[in-house]
Structures are given as structure tokens and as C-alpha cells.
Write an enzyme that holds these catalytic residues in place. Structure first.
Site, short mmCIF file in Angstrom:
data_model
loop_
_atom_site.label_atom_id
_atom_site.label_comp_id
_atom_site.label_asym_id
_atom_site.label_seq_id
_atom_site.Cartn_x
_atom_site.Cartn_y
_atom_site.Cartn_z
CG ASP A 80 -1.54 0.87 1.49
OD1 ASP A 80 -2.04 1.31 0.64
OD2 ASP A 80 -2.17 1.67 2.74
CG HIS A 81 -0.52 4.70 0.48
ND1 HIS A 81 -0.93 5.55 -0.27
CD2 HIS A 81 -1.62 4.42 1.09
CE1 HIS A 81 -2.44 6.42 -0.22
NE2 HIS A 81 -2.94 5.37 0.32
N GLY A 177 -7.41 8.36 7.99
CA GLY A 177 -6.74 8.29 8.78
C GLY A 177 -8.77 8.92 9.36
CB SER A 210 -12.26 3.76 7.59
OG SER A 210 -10.94 3.08 7.29
CG ASP A 253 -4.56 1.15 7.92
OD1 ASP A 253 -4.98 -0.06 9.37
OD2 ASP A 253 -3.34 1.33 8.11
#
Ligand code: G3H
Ligand code: 13P
Ligand code: ZN
Length: 306
Positions: A80-81, A177, A210, A253
Site C-alpha cells: 500500500d502506498h 485517517g 473507513s 485501515d
């Protein structure tokens, strides 16, 4: 036909479901994801960020993923990233199924050159590559709103054609986030539709997806945590992009971290005499099973798709 990642990306496009790309950073978080996928017969992507890879180390990461695949072979290990060619190359060499090269902070031309180079290295090994165009930001603690640089549909078309990527991460208003928004926000579906017109049937990826459930945040705060009021991506928006658009990979995440932390906090505060890590980590793992199962069955619709 071999049931590899490409098979499931095509299946997701044709049957209108999304593969969850669930981040893990230790054995228990991976066990939770695995159990949810196995219980619901769902294929999924298991993702590690660069920092998760360095936290667990190459050997543990690869072997935890191998153990999971031995138990349930419909899981695909993804970087990821990835920020550099070297990290992506390392992941390909380690045997990852796919890598993301995140050149979104570079100029358009630099992003193309870097992403193309990763594709040229990865494709001969049948490793799939995700690129990113536009920026998916996250709110820092004391900043009110995230700033977005939405994906430009015309540039997206040029980017895909010039790089040969297999999936494209787009910025349409999601945010990384726990602190995404202060009030409910919609996604730029107009941009998504424009991208889909120019890139018909091309696999698209949503990051920062999320839902940041209130009950998990409340539970963390009840048991000594300090997370400010947080609003995530509404479930209905995710259901819509899965059912009606070409979003075939959805990254998660934060919700997994909230699940683990809420139960560990609750257990340790409720049973202060206990110091056996197995007792509290299993509570966290079990909550991850619930959270991931709910996403699989009610948002991503990837259950019974193996
Ligand atoms: O998209 C970013 C992920 O949430 C990774 O975060 O670098 O803290 O593991 P991390
Ligand atoms: P969240 O922070 O919304 O879970 O997003 C995670 C992500 O996009 C990982 O690449
Ligand atoms: Zn992301």
C-alpha cells in the site's frame, strides 16, 4: 482459469462487488481479516503500508501472508502506498501479488515516469500495479477540513494509457485517517462518472474509505482514549459506488485499528489484574472479525464470491 488477483478484479467489475483491501500490521489483525474472509467466503486484498512492512519486517510479513493463504487461498498480498521504485521492486521480489506506486505528490510527468517504470518491472512477474492520480489527504489533529486535489478525468485517461497500470486510485473526496470530516460530506460522483466515461470498464480504487463507526470511537473514549468527534465515509455512499460504478478495491485501515484498540482498551480497563497479551489481543481480533465481516457482507458485497 487460475483464480489470481486479475480473475477477482474482473469478477468484481462484472458482478459489481468490491475487494476489501484490509491493512494489517501484526498477526492478530491479519488473523481477524482472514477469519472474516473465510467465514464469508470472500476474496480480499491484504495490504501492508511501507511502515507496516518495516514494523513487521520482510520475513514476518511474507510468512504471515503465506500462512494466511495456506488457510484461505483467496487472499492477495499488496503493498500500500509504495513511495519509490525500490520499495515496489522489493515487494515484487518478495512475492507480493500487487503493488501500489504512489506518485501522487509528484508532477504529472514524474508520476507517469515512475509508475511506468514500476509496471515494466512488475508485469513480467504477473504482479499487478496500482497507480494514483489526485491527492487523498487526511486531516491532521488541529486542522478543520482536509484539502483535496481531485483527480482530473482527462489526465486520468492519459495516465492509464501512458503507464499501463492495472488499477487507478482516484481522489473524489475520501480522506485517510480517523479525522476525515467535521460534518457529513458527499463524494464527487460527477468526477467518478467522467472518469468512467473516458476509461470504460477500468478498475478503480477508493482509498480513505473507513466509515469510522461512532460506537468504536465512543468505546475507545469510554475506556481512557481521547479521539475527537470523527465522521467517516457514510456506508450508503460506499454501497452506491460499489453497486453502480467501477470501484473494485476499497482500502480500509482506520476501522481495523479502531476495532482492535477499542477492545484492548476495554479489556485492560475492565480486568486490570490481567497481563496476558493473549487475553486482550483476542478481544481485538474478534472485533476485527465483526467489522470486516460487516463490510464484506453489507458494503462491499464480496461474500460468496470465491
Ligand atoms: O493509507 C495509509 C495507511 O493507513 C497506512 O498508514 O503508514 O501508518 O501504516 P501507516
Ligand atoms: P482509512 O484511513 O480510511 O482506513 O484509509 C486507509 C487507506 O486508504 C489505506 O491505503
Ligand atoms: Zn490509502
Amino acid at each position: 482459469m487460475q483464480k489470481n488477483l486479475k480473475y477477482y478484479i474482473n469478477k468484481a467489475l462484472n458482478e459489481k462487488f468490491a475487494l476489501g483491501a484490509f491493512n494489517f500490521c501484526n498477526m492478530e489483525s491479519l488473523q481477524g481479516i482472514l477469519e472474516a474472509c473465510k467465514n464469508n467466503s470472500s476474496p480480499a486484498i491484504i495490504s501492508v503500508s511501507e511502515s507496516a512492512l518495516s514494523y513487521m519486517g520482510d520475513e514476518f510479513t511474507i510468512n504471515l501472508a503465506k500462512a494466511s493463504k495456506n488457510i484461505f487461498p483467496y487472499l492477495f498480498l499488496h503493498l500500500d502506498h509504495g513511495k519509490s521504485f525500490e520499495t515496489c521492486k522489493k515487494a515484487v521480489d518478495l512475492g507480493f501479488d500487487s503493488v501500489m506506486i504512489d506518485g501522487s505528490s509528484l508532477s504529472f510527468d514524474e508520476n507517469i515516469n515512475l509508475t511506468k517504470k514500476v509496471c515494466e518491472y512488475a508485469h513480467p512477474f504477473n504482479v499487478y500495479v496500482e497507480g494514483e492520480l489526485g491527492q487523498i489527504k487526511g486531516i491532521e489533529d488541529n486542522v478543520s477540513y482536509s484539502s483535496h486535489l481531485y483527480t482530473d478525468p482527462n489526465l486520468a485517461q492519459k495516465f492509464v494509457e501512458s503507464t499501463n497500470i492495472d488499477m487507478l486510485a482516484i481522489a473524489i473526496g475520501t480522506s485517510h485517517g480517523v479525522y476525515k470530516y467535521q460534518r457529513e460530506q458527499t463524494l464527487r460522483l460527477d468526477i467518478l462518472e467522467e472518469i468512467e466515461k473516458l476509461l470504460p470498464n477500468f478498475p478503480l480504487v477508493l482509498h480513505g474509505a473507513s466509515t469510522v463507526e461512532n460506537d468504536l470511537v465512543d468505546e475507545i473514549n469510554t475506556y481512557g482514549g481521547e479521539i475527537k468527534k470523527a465522521i467517516g465515509i457514510p456506508k450508503e455512499l460506499l454501497q452506491n459506488v460499489v453497486k453502480n460504478h467501477n470501484i473494485i478495491k476499497i482500502n480500509t485501515d482506520t476501522d481495523i485499528r479502531l476495532a482492535m484498540t477499542s477492545q484492548v482498551r476495554k479489556y485492560l480497563m475492565s480486568f486490570p489484574e490481567n497481563f496476558d497479551p493473549r487475553k486482550y489481543l483476542v478481544e481485538g481480533k474478534n472485533k476485527i472479525v465483526d467489522v470486516v465481516s460487516n463490510k464484506i457482507c453489507n458494503i462491499f458485497y464480496s461474500n460468496n464470491k470465491i
